[in-house]
Design a protein around this motif. Structure first.
Motif, PDB file in Angstrom:
ATOM      1  N   PRO A 288       0.825  -1.214   0.000  1.00  0.00           N
ATOM      2  CA  PRO A 288       0.000   0.000   0.000  1.00  0.00           C
ATOM      3  C   PRO A 288       0.860   1.265   0.000  1.00  0.00           C
ATOM      4  O   PRO A 288       1.819   1.370   0.760  1.00  0.00           O
ATOM      5  CB  PRO A 288      -0.801  -0.132   1.306  1.00  0.00           C
ATOM      6  N   GLY A 289       0.496   2.203  -0.884  1.00  0.00           N
ATOM      7  CA  GLY A 289       1.222   3.467  -0.951  1.00  0.00           C
ATOM      8  C   GLY A 289       2.410   3.483  -1.878  1.00  0.00           C
ATOM      9  O   GLY A 289       3.045   4.530  -2.076  1.00  0.00           O
ATOM     10  N   TYR A 290       2.749   2.332  -2.494  1.00  0.00           N
ATOM     11  CA  TYR A 290       3.931   2.284  -3.356  1.00  0.00           C
ATOM     12  C   TYR A 290       3.830   3.247  -4.528  1.00  0.00           C
ATOM     13  O   TYR A 290       4.832   3.810  -4.990  1.00  0.00           O
ATOM     14  CB  TYR A 290       4.145   0.856  -3.887  1.00  0.00           C
ATOM     15  N   ALA A 291       2.598   3.453  -5.060  1.00  0.00           N
ATOM     16  CA  ALA A 291       2.410   4.227  -6.290  1.00  0.00           C
ATOM     17  C   ALA A 291       2.739   5.698  -6.125  1.00  0.00           C
ATOM     18  O   ALA A 291       2.849   6.420  -7.121  1.00  0.00           O
ATOM     19  CB  ALA A 291       0.979   4.063  -6.795  1.00  0.00           C
ATOM     20  N   ALA A 292       2.935   6.157  -4.881  1.00  0.00           N
ATOM     21  CA  ALA A 292       3.307   7.556  -4.671  1.00  0.00           C
ATOM     22  C   ALA A 292       4.620   7.892  -5.353  1.00  0.00           C
ATOM     23  O   ALA A 292       4.868   9.046  -5.711  1.00  0.00           O
ATOM     24  CB  ALA A 292       3.395   7.851  -3.175  1.00  0.00           C
ATOM     25  N   ALA A 293       5.493   6.886  -5.560  1.00  0.00           N
ATOM     26  CA  ALA A 293       6.785   7.123  -6.192  1.00  0.00           C
ATOM     27  C   ALA A 293       6.716   7.121  -7.717  1.00  0.00           C
ATOM     28  O   ALA A 293       7.679   7.520  -8.386  1.00  0.00           O
ATOM     29  CB  ALA A 293       7.792   6.067  -5.725  1.00  0.00           C
ATOM     30  N   LEU A 294       5.597   6.694  -8.288  1.00  0.00           N
ATOM     31  CA  LEU A 294       5.471   6.633  -9.739  1.00  0.00           C
ATOM     32  C   LEU A 294       5.242   8.020 -10.317  1.00  0.00           C
ATOM     33  O   LEU A 294       4.644   8.889  -9.678  1.00  0.00           O
ATOM     34  CB  LEU A 294       4.317   5.722 -10.134  1.00  0.00           C
ATOM     35  N   SER A 295       5.693   8.223 -11.542  1.00  0.00           N
ATOM     36  CA  SER A 295       5.386   9.473 -12.235  1.00  0.00           C
ATOM     37  C   SER A 295       3.902   9.496 -12.580  1.00  0.00           C
ATOM     38  O   SER A 295       3.214   8.470 -12.523  1.00  0.00           O
ATOM     39  CB  SER A 295       6.212   9.584 -13.514  1.00  0.00           C
ATOM     40  N   ARG A 296       3.413  10.669 -12.968  1.00  0.00           N
ATOM     41  CA  ARG A 296       2.004  10.779 -13.347  1.00  0.00           C
ATOM     42  C   ARG A 296       1.691   9.872 -14.534  1.00  0.00           C
ATOM     43  O   ARG A 296       0.624   9.250 -14.594  1.00  0.00           O
ATOM     44  CB  ARG A 296       1.680  12.228 -13.678  1.00  0.00           C
ATOM     45  N   ALA A 297       2.624   9.777 -15.479  1.00  0.00           N
ATOM     46  CA  ALA A 297       2.407   8.909 -16.638  1.00  0.00           C
ATOM     47  C   ALA A 297       2.364   7.447 -16.217  1.00  0.00           C
ATOM     48  O   ALA A 297       1.506   6.675 -16.668  1.00  0.00           O
ATOM     49  CB  ALA A 297       3.505   9.135 -17.669  1.00  0.00           C
ATOM     50  N   GLU A 298       3.297   7.044 -15.367  1.00  0.00           N
ATOM     51  CA  GLU A 298       3.320   5.659 -14.900  1.00  0.00           C
ATOM     52  C   GLU A 298       2.057   5.322 -14.113  1.00  0.00           C
ATOM     53  O   GLU A 298       1.460   4.254 -14.315  1.00  0.00           O
ATOM     54  CB  GLU A 298       4.553   5.438 -14.025  1.00  0.00           C
ATOM     55  N   ASP A 313      -6.666   3.171 -24.768  1.00  0.00           N
ATOM     56  CA  ASP A 313      -6.456   4.153 -23.703  1.00  0.00           C
ATOM     57  C   ASP A 313      -5.213   3.811 -22.882  1.00  0.00           C
ATOM     58  O   ASP A 313      -4.462   4.701 -22.463  1.00  0.00           O
ATOM     59  CB  ASP A 313      -7.676   4.216 -22.782  1.00  0.00           C
ATOM     60  N   VAL A 314      -5.003   2.520 -22.655  1.00  0.00           N
ATOM     61  CA  VAL A 314      -3.802   2.092 -21.934  1.00  0.00           C
ATOM     62  C   VAL A 314      -2.556   2.501 -22.718  1.00  0.00           C
ATOM     63  O   VAL A 314      -1.598   3.051 -22.163  1.00  0.00           O
ATOM     64  CB  VAL A 314      -3.810   0.569 -21.704  1.00  0.00           C
ATOM     65  N   VAL A 315      -2.580   2.238 -24.022  1.00  0.00           N
ATOM     66  CA  VAL A 315      -1.426   2.573 -24.868  1.00  0.00           C
ATOM     67  C   VAL A 315      -1.207   4.081 -24.913  1.00  0.00           C
ATOM     68  O   VAL A 315      -0.064   4.555 -24.841  1.00  0.00           O
ATOM     69  CB  VAL A 315      -1.626   2.000 -26.286  1.00  0.00           C
ATOM     70  N   ASP A 316      -2.269   4.842 -25.035  1.00  0.00           N
ATOM     71  CA  ASP A 316      -2.127   6.308 -25.057  1.00  0.00           C
ATOM     72  C   ASP A 316      -1.479   6.804 -23.772  1.00  0.00           C
ATOM     73  O   ASP A 316      -0.615   7.696 -23.797  1.00  0.00           O
ATOM     74  CB  ASP A 316      -3.499   6.967 -25.240  1.00  0.00           C
ATOM     75  N   ARG A 317      -1.878   6.247 -22.651  1.00  0.00           N
ATOM     76  CA  ARG A 317      -1.277   6.665 -21.382  1.00  0.00           C
ATOM     77  C   ARG A 317       0.183   6.233 -21.303  1.00  0.00           C
ATOM     78  O   ARG A 317       1.026   6.954 -20.753  1.00  0.00           O
ATOM     79  CB  ARG A 317      -2.070   6.070 -20.207  1.00  0.00           C
ATOM     80  N   ASP A 318       0.485   5.078 -21.858  1.00  0.00           N
ATOM     81  CA  ASP A 318       1.866   4.617 -21.825  1.00  0.00           C
ATOM     82  C   ASP A 318       2.764   5.507 -22.681  1.00  0.00           C
ATOM     83  O   ASP A 318       3.929   5.748 -22.336  1.00  0.00           O
ATOM     84  CB  ASP A 318       1.954   3.161 -22.309  1.00  0.00           C
ATOM     85  N   ARG A 319       2.246   5.987 -23.804  1.00  0.00           N
ATOM     86  CA  ARG A 319       3.050   6.869 -24.667  1.00  0.00           C
ATOM     87  C   ARG A 319       3.423   8.163 -23.941  1.00  0.00           C
ATOM     88  O   ARG A 319       4.423   8.809 -24.283  1.00  0.00           O
ATOM     89  CB  ARG A 319       2.291   7.174 -25.953  1.00  0.00           C
ATOM     90  N   GLU A 320       2.616   8.545 -22.960  1.00  0.00           N
ATOM     91  CA  GLU A 320       2.915   9.757 -22.201  1.00  0.00           C
ATOM     92  C   GLU A 320       4.237   9.646 -21.448  1.00  0.00           C
ATOM     93  O   GLU A 320       4.844  10.657 -21.106  1.00  0.00           O
ATOM     94  CB  GLU A 320       1.781  10.047 -21.212  1.00  0.00           C
ATOM     95  N   ARG A 321       4.692   8.428 -21.188  1.00  0.00           N
ATOM     96  CA  ARG A 321       5.963   8.269 -20.484  1.00  0.00           C
ATOM     97  C   ARG A 321       7.136   8.778 -21.311  1.00  0.00           C
ATOM     98  O   ARG A 321       8.156   9.199 -20.774  1.00  0.00           O
ATOM     99  CB  ARG A 321       6.204   6.792 -20.133  1.00  0.00           C
ATOM    100  N   ASP A 322       6.991   8.734 -22.644  1.00  0.00           N
ATOM    101  CA  ASP A 322       8.047   9.232 -23.532  1.00  0.00           C
ATOM    102  C   ASP A 322       7.688  10.548 -24.199  1.00  0.00           C
ATOM    103  O   ASP A 322       8.566  11.382 -24.465  1.00  0.00           O
ATOM    104  CB  ASP A 322       8.345   8.191 -24.626  1.00  0.00           C
ATOM    105  N   GLU A 323       6.395  10.743 -24.470  1.00  0.00           N
ATOM    106  CA  GLU A 323       5.990  11.887 -25.285  1.00  0.00           C
ATOM    107  C   GLU A 323       5.272  12.972 -24.489  1.00  0.00           C
ATOM    108  O   GLU A 323       4.987  14.052 -25.030  1.00  0.00           O
ATOM    109  CB  GLU A 323       5.070  11.397 -26.412  1.00  0.00           C
ATOM    110  N   GLY A 324       4.965  12.724 -23.245  1.00  0.00           N
ATOM    111  CA  GLY A 324       4.237  13.703 -22.449  1.00  0.00           C
ATOM    112  C   GLY A 324       5.111  14.858 -22.004  1.00  0.00           C
ATOM    113  O   GLY A 324       6.320  14.906 -22.269  1.00  0.00           O
ATOM    114  N   TRP A 326       7.176  17.343 -19.407  1.00  0.00           N
ATOM    115  CA  TRP A 326       8.164  17.010 -18.384  1.00  0.00           C
ATOM    116  C   TRP A 326       7.478  16.684 -17.064  1.00  0.00           C
ATOM    117  O   TRP A 326       7.858  15.733 -16.377  1.00  0.00           O
ATOM    118  CB  TRP A 326       9.120  18.191 -18.207  1.00  0.00           C
ATOM    119  N   ARG A 327       6.464  17.433 -16.712  1.00  0.00           N
ATOM    120  CA  ARG A 327       5.746  17.186 -15.472  1.00  0.00           C
ATOM    121  C   ARG A 327       5.106  15.791 -15.469  1.00  0.00           C
ATOM    122  O   ARG A 327       5.122  15.084 -14.465  1.00  0.00           O
ATOM    123  CB  ARG A 327       4.652  18.248 -15.276  1.00  0.00           C
TER     124      ARG A 327
END
Length: 359
Positions: A288-298, A313-324, A326-327
């Motif tokens: 519990p609480g591990y996801a606090a360390a993930l980026s918004r994209a992750e 939708d999953v793929v679109d969100r995953d692309r944000e890890r490279d294309e989103g 900086w925040r």
């Protein structure tokens, strides 16, 4: 050799086309080092390797056979480990090799009390692989969470044989991939003294063997079975909360999100989506609480999987890890979590201090 070795090195090889002589030669290069190399011929006759090994005349080399009919390195690596008698053991890939002095440097750490000495890794092109990524200038008595040990899955390390074989054969058999996840998890979290010096001579990953046993893309069920076994292990669930969170962050990034990234153009089956959704939810139950360390994209990818959103939708969100922005790529949902040990921003800051750099 007449004296008992201090270190047993296991090399599993499943085809005579692999450059096993390079791995063996690098391990035996120091003629005064008390090591023994066991080449495990997996599903092939020892005779087929004689041309490869003909140039190596060293009593510290032995070749044994292992036949199990399974396309996994777990069987032969276990066979080599169970044949070991030295105080310390390690494994090396048949197309990899050691830099000069790597084994000597690791063994010198054992004389200081280390039970596990993680070897630095570099690629054939010279780039360093920065896993694990410990606290700056920390090289002794590393902590599984604070020193990000779980970012290293492969147990490429000199390990006390007693520790490696504490539960019997160390590598998980019956899996098509991930056979080393359980043993590395146990080693990193087990309370042993662990040393790691990123500036020491390295283990070098070969780039000239395209037929690695575990290289092919598999079904999600097969690919993630090792993760399910680890998360379901009562011993893992009993780890301290910080350790479980660090492990969960690694699993989310490397195994779950990694599986998504490899399948942008191939939508998983209904059964495979069920596996992904179950794991995305299970991570929060285990840590519990591990996801606090993930980026918004992750976080977006994990949430999409947990809520079983359409694959597009999953793929679109995953692309944000490279294309989103900086925040989105770097910052967590709450800014206050930016400096958590496993947060992306904190890792980037630590990379800047790493000699030789590289992720």
């Amino acid at each position: 050799m007449t004296d008992e070795p201090l270190l047993d090195i296991v090399v599993a090889v499943h085809t005579a086309q692999r450059p096993v002589e390079r791995a063996v030669g690098s391990a035996l290069a120091d003629t005064g080092l008390p090591v023994r190399v066991t080449v495990v011929a997996h599903g092939i006759a020892t005779e087929s390797l004689r041309p490869r090994l003909a140039s190596i005349s060293d009593e510290r080399l032995r070749v044994i056979e292992h036949h199990d009919g399974i396309a996994s390195p777990a069987g032969p690596m276990n066979a080599g480990m169970l044949a070991a008698t030295a105080r310390y053991v390690t494994v090396i890939g048949s197309d990899d090799h050691y830099e000069a002095g790597a084994l000597q440097a690791a063994l010198s750490r054992t004389t200081e009390g280390a039970e596990v000495v993680i070897l630095p890794i570099r690629r054939d092109d010279g780039g360093r692989v920065s896993t694990p990524l410990p606290r700056w200038r920390h090289t002794r008595r590393l902590h599984p969470a604070r020193d990000r040990l779980f970012t290293r899955t492969a147990p490429l390390a000199v390990v006390s044989r007693e520790l490696m074989l504490a539960d019997g054969a160390p590598f998980t058999e019956g899996l098509s991939s991930g056979e080393d996840l359980a043993i590395s998890t146990r080693l990193w979290a087990g309370g042993a003294r662990i040393d790691y010096d990123a500036a020491a001579p390295a283990y070098v990953i070969g780039a000239d063997a395209p037929d690695r046993v575990t290289a092919a893309l598999r079904s999600l069920g097969d690919e993630l079975r090792a993760v399910e076994l680890v998360l379901g292990d009562p011993a893992v669930r009993a780890y301290p909360r910080a350790v479980r969170r660090s492990l969960a962050v690694k699993i989310a990034r490397v195994h779950v999100i990694g599986a998504v990234a490899r399948r942008h153009g191939a939508e998983p089956t209904t059964g495979e989506r069920t596996v992904l959704a179950r794991l995305a939810r299970e991570l929060s139950h285990v840590a519990p609480g591990y996801a606090a360390a993930l980026s918004r994209a992750e976080s977006g990818v994990i949430e999409a999987l947990a809520h079983d959103l359409p694959w597009i939708d999953v793929v679109d969100r995953d692309r944000e890890r490279d294309e989103g922005s900086w925040r989105t790529r770097v910052l967590p949902t709450r800014l206050v979590d930016s400096l958590r040990t496993d947060a992306v921003l904190r890792r980037f800051m630590r990379y800047r201090l790493e000699p030789g750099g590289g992720r």
